[in-house]
Motif scaffolding. Structure first.
Motif, short mmCIF file in Angstrom:
data_model
loop_
_atom_site.label_atom_id
_atom_site.label_comp_id
_atom_site.label_asym_id
_atom_site.label_seq_id
_atom_site.Cartn_x
_atom_site.Cartn_y
_atom_site.Cartn_z
N CYS A 53 -117.05 -55.18 -86.75
CA CYS A 53 -118.18 -55.94 -86.24
C CYS A 53 -119.13 -54.95 -85.59
O CYS A 53 -120.30 -54.88 -85.91
CB CYS A 53 -117.72 -56.98 -85.21
SG CYS A 53 -119.11 -57.84 -84.47
N ARG B 68 -119.45 -51.74 -93.77
CA ARG B 68 -120.23 -51.91 -92.53
C ARG B 68 -119.86 -50.67 -91.74
O ARG B 68 -118.99 -50.71 -90.86
CB ARG B 68 -119.76 -53.15 -91.76
CG ARG B 68 -120.19 -54.50 -92.29
CD ARG B 68 -119.51 -55.62 -91.49
NE ARG B 68 -119.91 -55.70 -90.10
CZ ARG B 68 -120.60 -56.70 -89.55
NH1 ARG B 68 -120.97 -57.73 -90.27
NH2 ARG B 68 -120.91 -56.68 -88.26
N LYS C 15 -125.68 -54.39 -81.64
CA LYS C 15 -125.27 -55.80 -81.73
C LYS C 15 -126.29 -56.74 -81.09
O LYS C 15 -126.72 -56.51 -79.97
CB LYS C 15 -123.93 -55.99 -80.99
CG LYS C 15 -122.76 -55.24 -81.55
CD LYS C 15 -122.56 -55.43 -83.03
CE LYS C 15 -122.34 -56.87 -83.46
NZ LYS C 15 -122.35 -57.00 -84.94
N HIS D 36 -118.30 -65.33 -89.31
CA HIS D 36 -119.17 -65.67 -88.18
C HIS D 36 -119.35 -67.15 -87.91
O HIS D 36 -119.86 -67.52 -86.85
CB HIS D 36 -120.50 -64.94 -88.32
CG HIS D 36 -120.34 -63.46 -88.07
ND1 HIS D 36 -120.04 -62.59 -89.08
CD2 HIS D 36 -120.36 -62.75 -86.92
CE1 HIS D 36 -119.89 -61.38 -88.56
NE2 HIS D 36 -120.09 -61.45 -87.26
N ARG E 37 -110.45 -65.83 -84.35
CA ARG E 37 -110.73 -66.53 -85.60
C ARG E 37 -109.40 -66.82 -86.25
O ARG E 37 -108.47 -66.02 -86.14
CB ARG E 37 -111.56 -65.65 -86.54
CG ARG E 37 -112.98 -65.45 -86.09
CD ARG E 37 -113.63 -64.26 -86.76
NE ARG E 37 -115.05 -64.20 -86.49
CZ ARG E 37 -115.78 -63.09 -86.55
NH1 ARG E 37 -115.22 -61.95 -86.88
NH2 ARG E 37 -117.06 -63.11 -86.30
N GLU F 272 -115.25 -58.80 -91.52
CA GLU F 272 -115.04 -57.88 -90.41
C GLU F 272 -113.56 -57.54 -90.36
O GLU F 272 -112.71 -58.42 -90.16
CB GLU F 272 -115.52 -58.52 -89.11
CG GLU F 272 -117.04 -58.61 -89.11
CD GLU F 272 -117.68 -59.12 -87.84
OE1 GLU F 272 -118.89 -58.91 -87.67
OE2 GLU F 272 -116.99 -59.76 -87.01
N ASP G 147 -116.72 -58.79 -82.12
CA ASP G 147 -116.01 -59.92 -82.74
C ASP G 147 -114.61 -59.52 -83.23
O ASP G 147 -114.36 -58.37 -83.57
CB ASP G 147 -116.81 -60.42 -83.95
CG ASP G 147 -118.11 -61.09 -83.55
OD1 ASP G 147 -118.21 -61.55 -82.40
OD2 ASP G 147 -119.01 -61.15 -84.40
MN MN Z 1 -119.73 -59.76 -85.88
#
Ligand code: MN
Ligand code: PEP
Length: 455
Positions: A78, A117, A124, A362, A375, A404, A434
């Motif tokens: 993230c 990523r 962020k 997300h 999550r 992520e 995250d």
């Molecule tokens: Mn994120």
């Protein structure tokens, strides 16, 4: 009007600094404006991190994704951290990335386009400007390129010098990625080495070993019939980079005119995306991105207004080229059936050429009773399953996934074969933003997605 004439017209009303005239959300308050100017001038003079030719190859690869001939795997942290610009950490990530891509391509029977990523995902967007920590109120952490995660007032100030450090750490990370992807480690002959994780003796790895064994025997067969396995398709992969285009000062300083085409490219990464919080139609972020020749992404959450999505698609992909724009939908498992069919219908009605990507992370975050962001692995899988199902019904292409994850043994997402529970979250929760899938959950997810690709 011809395409190049249209491009010329766009460039008449755009420059890499035209975004300054537009309203900007998530703007850092740099503590020293003179220092900011000096840092940006230094960054502008430094070499490009990625090259326009590579960025054009990615655009072509994404076109094949949009047409259903390849699948996109876009993944990474993230928020990348400066301290994680470290050989073993990057190696762990690349290993799981390669493993996932071999599972997807072998079982799913499609070429996999790989975008990390990584090498610049250092800024962020945040919902709040401050946060409560240890009974006090501090400016919120905005990513290592803006301030420090350390909960100390002085370290939370927005320090422009961090952008220069971010540039150099991105360069060091990219150097290792290039060495891995072109220097032998990504060779299919190394397929068994990619499974040397902390979980190499877990049951999920039996499935991977089977894939690896079948591939090795296929390679042996190719050798037997004397086809050349020393060529690049066996020994090299293309690994592209991406990050959210959030710090516009930095992105502007990294934007250069390509000598081959005379067109502007942001050379900080191959692909850039605009986040959910900064994609307002007349925003500085959309204005900056619309003039670039890089492939772009736009995140779409359940609060979207359809007319704004339509307008942004026109701005970000005025030539309506397949591969130029990916819609990264992050609707959440409870919302995807409500909203994705509408989005697809409007895109179809307007004859827009877009690549559809599922970000199942997300829209599925929640806060546990003890205040941790988490999550559920099952929600993530279910959102991906629905994404495929909705596309199948609409006769459109589920192009790929945006995730992520990390190559480390973290405990940030709940569930998976190791059955991580809310009580386990404290064991190894190291994300500064995250929650990420750990390496084992990532491999499990790859097997799941590969089955969806097949069916
Ligand atoms: Mn994120
Ligand atoms: C992210 O990708 O980390 C992110 C902040 O996403 P979004 O803009 O979709 O919320």
């Amino acid at each position: 009007m011809g395409k190049s004439a249209l491009r010329r017209e766009i460039l008449n009303s755009w420059s890499k600094s035209s975004w300054h005239k537009y309203p900007r959300k998530q703007e850092p308050e740099w503590y020293d404006k003179a220092l900011l100017k000096d840092i940006l001038s230094q960054i502008s003079d430094l070499p490009a991190l990625v090259f326009a030719g590579e960025t054009r190859s990615l655009m072509n690869d994404l076109e094949t994704v949009g047409l259903g001939k390849a699948f996109l795997l876009q993944c990474g942290n993230c928020s990348e951290n400066f301290v994680d610009c470290n050989g073993p950490k990057i190696h762990n990530f690349l290993r799981v990335f390669l493993q996932m891509s071999i599972i997807l391509s072998y079982i799913g029977n499609k070429k996999v386009v790989k975008i990390g990523r990584i090498a610049g995902q250092y800024a962020k967007p945040r919902s709040n400007e401050t946060e409560h920590i240890n009974g006090g109120e501090l400016p919120v952490y905005k990513g290592d390129m803006v301030n420090s995660f350390e909960p100390v007032l002085e370290k939370r100030k927005h320090d422009p010098a961090r952008m220069l450090e971010g540039y150099f750490r991105s360069a060091a990370t990219l150097n290792l990625i290039r060495a891995f992807s072109k220097g032998g480690y990504a060779s299919l002959h190394q397929i068994l080495d990619w499974q040397k994780h902390y979980f190499s003796d877990y049951p999920i790895m039996k499935k991977y070993e089977q894939v690896a064994a079948e591939l090795i025997s296929a390679i042996d067969f190719i050798k037997t019939i004397k086809l050349d396995t020393n060529n690049t398709s066996f020994n090299e992969v293309d690994l592209y980079t991406s990050h959210e285009s959030l710090l516009l000062e930095y992105e502007e300083a990294m934007t250069r005119v390509d000598t081959t085409t005379g067109l502007p490219y942001d050379t900080s990464a191959h692909m850039l995306w605009v986040g959910e919080r900064t994609r307002q139609v007349d925003s500085a972020h959309i204005e900056f991105l619309r003039g670039l020749n890089n492939p772009l992404g736009m995140k779409i959450g359940p609060q979207y207004k359809i007319e704004n999505i339509v307008e942004n698609i026109k701005k970000l992909n005025p030539e309506n080229r397949m591969g130029k724009l990916s819609l990264i939908v992050r609707l959440g498992v409870v919302n995807i059936e409500k909203f994705l069919p509408e989005l697809i219908r409007v895109v179809k009605d307007n004859y827009f050429n877009v690549v559809w990507i599922c970000d199942p992370m997300h829209g599925n975050a929640y806060t546990t009773g003890t205040g941790k962001k988490a999550r559920k692995f099952d929600d993530i899988l279910e959102e991906i399953r629905l994404f495929f199902q909705i596309h199948e019904r609409a006769n459109t292409i589920p192009g790929g996934v945006h995730l992520e994850l990390t190559g480390d043994n973290v405990t940030e997402c709940i569930g998976g074969k190791s059955n991580i529970t809310e009580y386990d979250l404290d064991n190894n929760y190291t994300s500064t933003c995250d929650p990420r899938l750990n390496a084992e959950q990532s491999v499990e997810l790859a097997f799941f997605v590969s089955q969806l690709m097949k069916s």
